[in-house]
Design a protein around this motif. Structure first.
Motif, PDB file in Angstrom:
ATOM      1  N   GLY B 184       0.793  -1.214   0.000  1.00  0.00           N
ATOM      2  CA  GLY B 184       0.000   0.000   0.000  1.00  0.00           C
ATOM      3  C   GLY B 184       0.829   1.269   0.000  1.00  0.00           C
ATOM      4  O   GLY B 184       0.491   2.244  -0.674  1.00  0.00           O
ATOM      5  N   LEU B 185       1.954   1.273   0.775  1.00  0.00           N
ATOM      6  CA  LEU B 185       2.676   2.526   0.984  1.00  0.00           C
ATOM      7  C   LEU B 185       4.167   2.252   1.128  1.00  0.00           C
ATOM      8  O   LEU B 185       4.572   1.234   1.707  1.00  0.00           O
ATOM      9  CB  LEU B 185       2.136   3.182   2.275  1.00  0.00           C
ATOM     10  N   PHE B 186       4.976   3.156   0.595  1.00  0.00           N
ATOM     11  CA  PHE B 186       6.431   3.057   0.735  1.00  0.00           C
ATOM     12  C   PHE B 186       6.930   4.323   1.430  1.00  0.00           C
ATOM     13  O   PHE B 186       6.794   5.427   0.898  1.00  0.00           O
ATOM     14  CB  PHE B 186       7.076   2.913  -0.649  1.00  0.00           C
ATOM     15  N   LEU B 187       7.468   4.119   2.626  1.00  0.00           N
ATOM     16  CA  LEU B 187       8.004   5.248   3.402  1.00  0.00           C
ATOM     17  C   LEU B 187       9.513   5.101   3.576  1.00  0.00           C
ATOM     18  O   LEU B 187      10.082   5.581   4.546  1.00  0.00           O
ATOM     19  CB  LEU B 187       7.340   5.297   4.787  1.00  0.00           C
ATOM     20  N   GLY B 188      10.148   4.397   2.661  1.00  0.00           N
ATOM     21  CA  GLY B 188      11.587   4.155   2.802  1.00  0.00           C
ATOM     22  C   GLY B 188      11.828   2.761   3.338  1.00  0.00           C
ATOM     23  O   GLY B 188      10.934   2.150   3.941  1.00  0.00           O
TER      24      GLY B 188
END
Lengths: 334, 419
Positions: B184-188
C-alpha cells in the motif's frame, strides 16, 4: 661486508709526503656507516619511518583523543581551556541509553558470531585437511572471500540476495515454497537483519580462520594419532575429542582473541547494510557506529565521541585480558 | 645505453628528493589559480542525482569574472565530509550546506546577512528561518526541496479508496491497497522513521521547538499520532527492502507500491512515466489540532570561516545566489525539480504553474514547515530512535517520548535557547 672494508687498501698514491684521502668504503665516514658497530643506526634507518608513521598517525591521535575526551569539544579539535569538563563526557556517555544499547547490541553480536565463526572455520579446516585431492583448490575457494571488501559484499547481500522484494534471491527461493516475501533488513520482529549480518560476516571471515586452523592441524604430530590408534581410539569423534582438539589449543586461543577483537570493531557491515542518507536505525547499532555518528557525523561532538572511544578501548582491553587469563595464554605447555 | 648501479641509485635518490620537496611545497590547491581571474575559490556541492546539474554548476563557476572558482562534486556522506573539512585549513571556501547550529556557534561559518540586504523579503520565509540565528543569516538559500505523498490514481480507484486526507484514512488506505504483489505505501526501506522525522508531529499540530525556544511536542497528541503509525507495520501495509530508497521513485514506477513518500525532484520522471495516473498529497493531518504537513528544506550557500579568501567568496555567493537569478532558475528547474528559493522566481516559473507541480507549490506555501536550527542533531537522533521503536516495534509512545523531551530540553538549555 665488514671484512671487505678492512681488507681494501686506503691508499692509491698521490703527492709524495702527503697522505691521500681514503677512497671508497675505506673512508672514515663510510666505515662509520657500514661497519658492524653501526647496527643501531641501520636499525633506525629501516624502522624509523614506520616508527614516525606510527607515532604521527596512531599514537598522537590516540593521545589527542584522550585529551579531547576531557573537553566540551564540538566542531573543534582544539578546544579552549575554558571548555575543560573533566569526566563529564564519560558520565554522559555511560548515561546515554543509545551508547549502552549499542554495547548490548555488540554483546549479542559477539555472543553469536564468535562461536559460529569458530565452529564453521574449524569444520571447514577439518574437511579440507582430510581431502586427498584438490586440497589447494578448496583451500583457495574457502579463502577467497577474505579478499572481498566488506562494502562490496554488503552491497551484494543488500541489493541482490536479501532485498525485500519478490525478485531478491532469498525471496525467490522462498517463493518456490509458497512462502511470503520477507523484508530481511527492515524486520525487527523477528529480527531477520541478524541473519543478513551474520551470514555476511561468516562468508567473509571463515576462510581466514580456516587457514589458521589448517596450519594448526598440520602441526599435530602424526605419531599422536598412531599412538591413539594403537591404544584403541576410534577415528572420528573420539580422536578429534581427545587428540586433535586439545592439540589445537594455542590456535584456538589466537582465533578466539582475534574474533572477539574483530567483533568489537564491527562497523562496515552494519553501516553498509543498515544505514541510509538519513542516518541509521537504533537497532543493531554497534558501538563504533554510534561513536562515528557522535564524533564524526553531523553532531561533531568530538569530546563525547572520544570519551566513548576510550571507554570502548578499555572494555576491549579488559575483555582481552580476562579471556587470555581464562584460556591460560602465555602459560607454558605441558 | 647501460645504466650503472650507482647511476640508478643516484637517479632514484634524486627523484625521491624531488618528490619529497614537491610534497612539502606550498601548492596546497588553495593559492591563486593563475588564470588571471583573481583568487582561487573552492566550491563544494554534494552529488545530485539529476543529470546535468554538475555541468551546470561548473558552467556558472566558469562564468564568474572576479575569481577562479573550482567546483568539487562530492559523492558519499557529504554533510560529514564538510563537517570534517571545516576543522582543517584545506576545506572549501564555499559549500552547500545547512549550516548546523553548532557550526554557527563554533564560528566555522561566515555571517552573510549583508548579502541579502534589500532582497531578504523575497526569500521564502520558512527556508530563510532555518538559516537565521539570533537575527543573523548564515547561508543564502539555493532552492527549496520538499517531500510529498504520491499515489497511483488507478490503484486507488481499483480498490475503491479515496485519496487519504487524514492519518487514519492513510493507514486504512495503505491496508486496503495491499495485495500479494503490491504494497500500500512506501516510506523508505526502514519503514518510515528515517524520512518522516518530525512530519507526523507537525501533522498533529505540534512544532518540535516553539518560537520561544521550548520543547513543542511535550503533549499527549504527539504520542497519540505517532502510535497510529505502528498500525502500518502491524497491518504489513508497508513496502520494505526495495532495491532503491524513498528518494527514488523506482518502486512507485515499477508498481511495487500504490503510494510513496518522495521528493518533488521525482515529479518530472513520474509524470513522464505515468502520465496522468498519479496524484500528490501532503502528509495528512491528525487530531483536532492537526493540519497537513509538508517538510521543506534547503541547502544554502555557506562561506567557510577558515577560507583564505572570505571576502571574495562572499562576493561570489552574492553574484551566484542573490544577483544571478537566471542561474537560480536554471539550477532549480532545468535538471531536477525544485522550487526556487526566491519567491519572485518561484511565481514566474512556468513549470510550477500547472498540474501536480502547482499543487505542490500550494502545499508548500500553505502547509510547509522547516525544522528549526534549535532542533539540534542530538535531539533529532534521540527522537528518531524513539520514533523507530514506536512505529516498528510498537513501543509505548508516551514512555519513549519522555526521555526525548528531556534530551531536547537539555539541548535547548545548552544552546541558550530555553530560559
Amino acid at each position: 661486508m665488514a671484512a671487505v672494508v678492512r681488507e681494501r687498501p686506503a691508499r692509491r698514491g698521490g703527492p709524495v709526503g702527503q697522505e691521500p684521502p681514503p677512497a671508497g668504503p675505506g673512508r672514515p665516514w663510510a666505515r662509520r656507516l657500514l661497519g658492524p658497530q653501526r647496527r643501531h643506526l641501520w636499525f633506525w634507518v629501516f624502522t624509523g619511518p614506520f616508527v614516525i608513521g606510527l607515532t604521527v598517525f596512531t599514537y598522537v591521535p590516540l593521545g589527542w583523543s584522550v585529551w579531547l575526551s576531557f573537553f566540551e569539544a564540538r566542531n573543534t579539535v582544539t578546544p579552549a581551556a575554558a571548555d575543560f569538563v573533566g569526566l563529564d563526557n564519560y558520565a554522559a556517555m555511560l548515561r546515554d541509553e543509545a551508547f549502552t544499547d549499542s554495547l548490548v547490541t555488540f554483546g549479542l553480536f559477539t555472543a553469536f558470531i564468535v562461536p559460529a565463526t569458530y565452529a564453521l572455520a574449524l569444520a571447514l579446516a577439518l574437511m579440507v585437511n582430510r581431502l586427498r585431492f584438490a586440497q589447494a583448490f578448496f583451500r583457495s575457494v574457502f579463502f577467497l572471500p577474505v579478499a572481498c571488501s566488506y562494502v562490496v559484499a554488503a552491497l551484494i547481500w543488500k541489493m541482490s540476495i536479501f532485498n525485500g522484494v519478490r525478485f531478491g534471491l532469498a525471496n525467490t527461493v522462498l517463493g518456490w515454497f509458497g512462502a511470503e516475501q520477507v523484508a530481511w533488513l527492515s524486520t525487527t520482529d523477528p529480527p531477520w537483519y541478524w541473519l543478513v549480518l551474520v551470514t555476511l560476516r561468516l562468508w567473509l571471515q571463515a576462510g581466514f580462520y580456516m587457514v589458521l586452523f589448517l596450519a594448526g592441524l598440520q602441526r599435530v604430530p602424526p605419531q599422536l594419532y598412531e599412538a591413539a590408534a594403537v591404544d584403541g581410539a576410534r577415528p572420528g569423534w573420539q580422536t578429534f575429542r581427545y587428540i586433535t582438539f586439545p592439540q589445537l589449543r594455542a590456535t584456538s586461543v589466537a582465533v578466539v582473541l582475534l574474533l572477539v577483537v574483530n567483533a568489537f570493531q564491527a562497523f562496515d557491515e552494519f553501516y553498509n547494510l543498515l544505514s541510509d542518507a538519513r542516518g541509521y536505525p537504533p537497532y543493531a547499532r554497534p558501538p563504533l557506529v554510534h561513536l562515528y555518528y557522535t564524533a564524526l557525523g553531523e553532531e561533531q561532538n568530538l569530546g563525547a565521541g572520544s570519551a566513548g572511544a576510550v571507554i570502548l578501548a578499555l572494555l576491549i582491553a579488559v575483555a582481552t585480558v580476562v579471556q587470555a587469563r581464562w584460556f591460560g595464554l602465555g602459560r607454558k605447555e605441558g | 645505453m647501460s645504466i650503472s648501479r650507482r647511476g640508478l641509485l643516484g637517479s632514484g635518490a634524486a627523484a625521491a628528493l624531488y618528490g619529497a620537496l614537491a610534497a612539502c611545497g606550498s601548492n596546497t590547491g588553495r593559492q591563486d589559480g593563475g588564470s588571471g581571474k583573481g583568487p582561487r575559490i573552492e566550491h563544494w556541492y554534494h552529488q545530485y542525482g539529476e543529470a546535468g546539474t554538475q555541468q551546470a554548476v561548473e558552467r556558472y563557476a566558469r562564468a564568474y569574472p572576479r575569481a577562479d572558482v573550482r567546483v568539487q562534486w562530492r559523492p558519499g556522506n557529504y554533510d560529514q565530509q564538510t563537517a570534517a573539512a571545516l576543522l582543517t585549513d584545506s576545506g572549501p571556501d564555499v559549500f552547500e550546506g545547512g549550516p548546523t547550529l553548532d557550526q554557527i556557534r563554533g564560528g566555522q561559518v561566515v555571517d552573510v546577512t549583508d548579502l541579502l540586504a534589500g532582497v531578504r523579503e523575497d526569500f521564502h520565509p520558512q527556508v530563510l528561518a532555518t538559516k537565521t540565528h539570533r537575527g543573523r543569516i548564515w547561508a543564502v538559500p539555493q532552492v527549496i526541496d520538499t517531500q510529498l505523498l504520491y499515489y497511483r490514481k488507478s490503484f486507488l480507484a481499483g480498490a475503491g479508496v479515496e485519496p487519504p486526507r487524514t492519518l487514519d484514512a492513510l493507514v486504512d488506505a495503505a491496508r486496503a491497497l495491499t495485495t500479494k504483489d503490491v504494497k500500500g505505501l512506501f516510506l523508505g526501506n526502514d519503514g518510515g522513521p528515517g524520512v518522516l522525522l518530525a512530519t507526523p508531529l507537525y501533522a498533529a499540530g505540534l512544532p518540535v521547538v516553539t518560537e520561544d525556544g521550548e520543547v513543542g511536542f511535550d503533549d499527549p497528541a504527539a504520542a497519540r499520532t505517532l502510535g497510529k503509525l505502528h498500525r502500518l507495520h502491524r497491518d504489513r501495509s508497508l513496502l520494505l527492502g526495495a532495491p532503491t530508497d524513498w528518494s527514488d521513485p523506482s518502486a512507485f514506477l515499477q508498481g511495487l507500491t500504490a503510494m510513496q513518500w518522495s521528493g518533488l525532484w521525482a515529479l518530472p520522471l513520474i509524470a513522464e512515466k505515468l502520465g496522468d495516473d498519479f496524484g500528490v498529497l501532503p502528509f495528512p493531518g491528525d487530531g483536532p489540532g492537526g493540519r497537513p504537513a509538508v517538510p521543506v528544506g534547503a541547502y544554502g550557500a555557506v562561506v567557510s570561516a577558515r577560507g583564505a579568501h572570505r571576502a571574495a567568496a562572499k562576493a561570489y555567493v552574492k553574484w551566484l545566489w542573490v544577483d544571478g537569478t537566471e542561474y537560480q532558475e536554471d539550477f532549480a528547474l532545468s535538471y531536477g525539480f525544485h522550487i526556487p528559493a526566491r519567491i519572485s522566481l518561484a511565481k514566474r516559473a512556468a513549470a510550477l504553474r500547472k498540474g501536480a507541480a502547482a499543487e505542490v507549490v500550494r502545499f508548500t506555501t500553505d502547509h510547509g514547515y522547516a525544522e528549526p536550527l534549535l532542533w539540534t542533531t542530538a535531539s533529532r537522533t534521540a527522537y528518531k530512535d524513539a520514533l523507530s521503536r514506536i512505529v516498528k516495534d510498537g513501543a509505548d509512545p508516551e514512555r519513549e517520548l519522555r526521555p526525548v523531551v528531556a534530551r531536547t530540553r537539555s539541548e535547548l538549555r545548552r544552546v541558550g535557547a530555553a530560559r
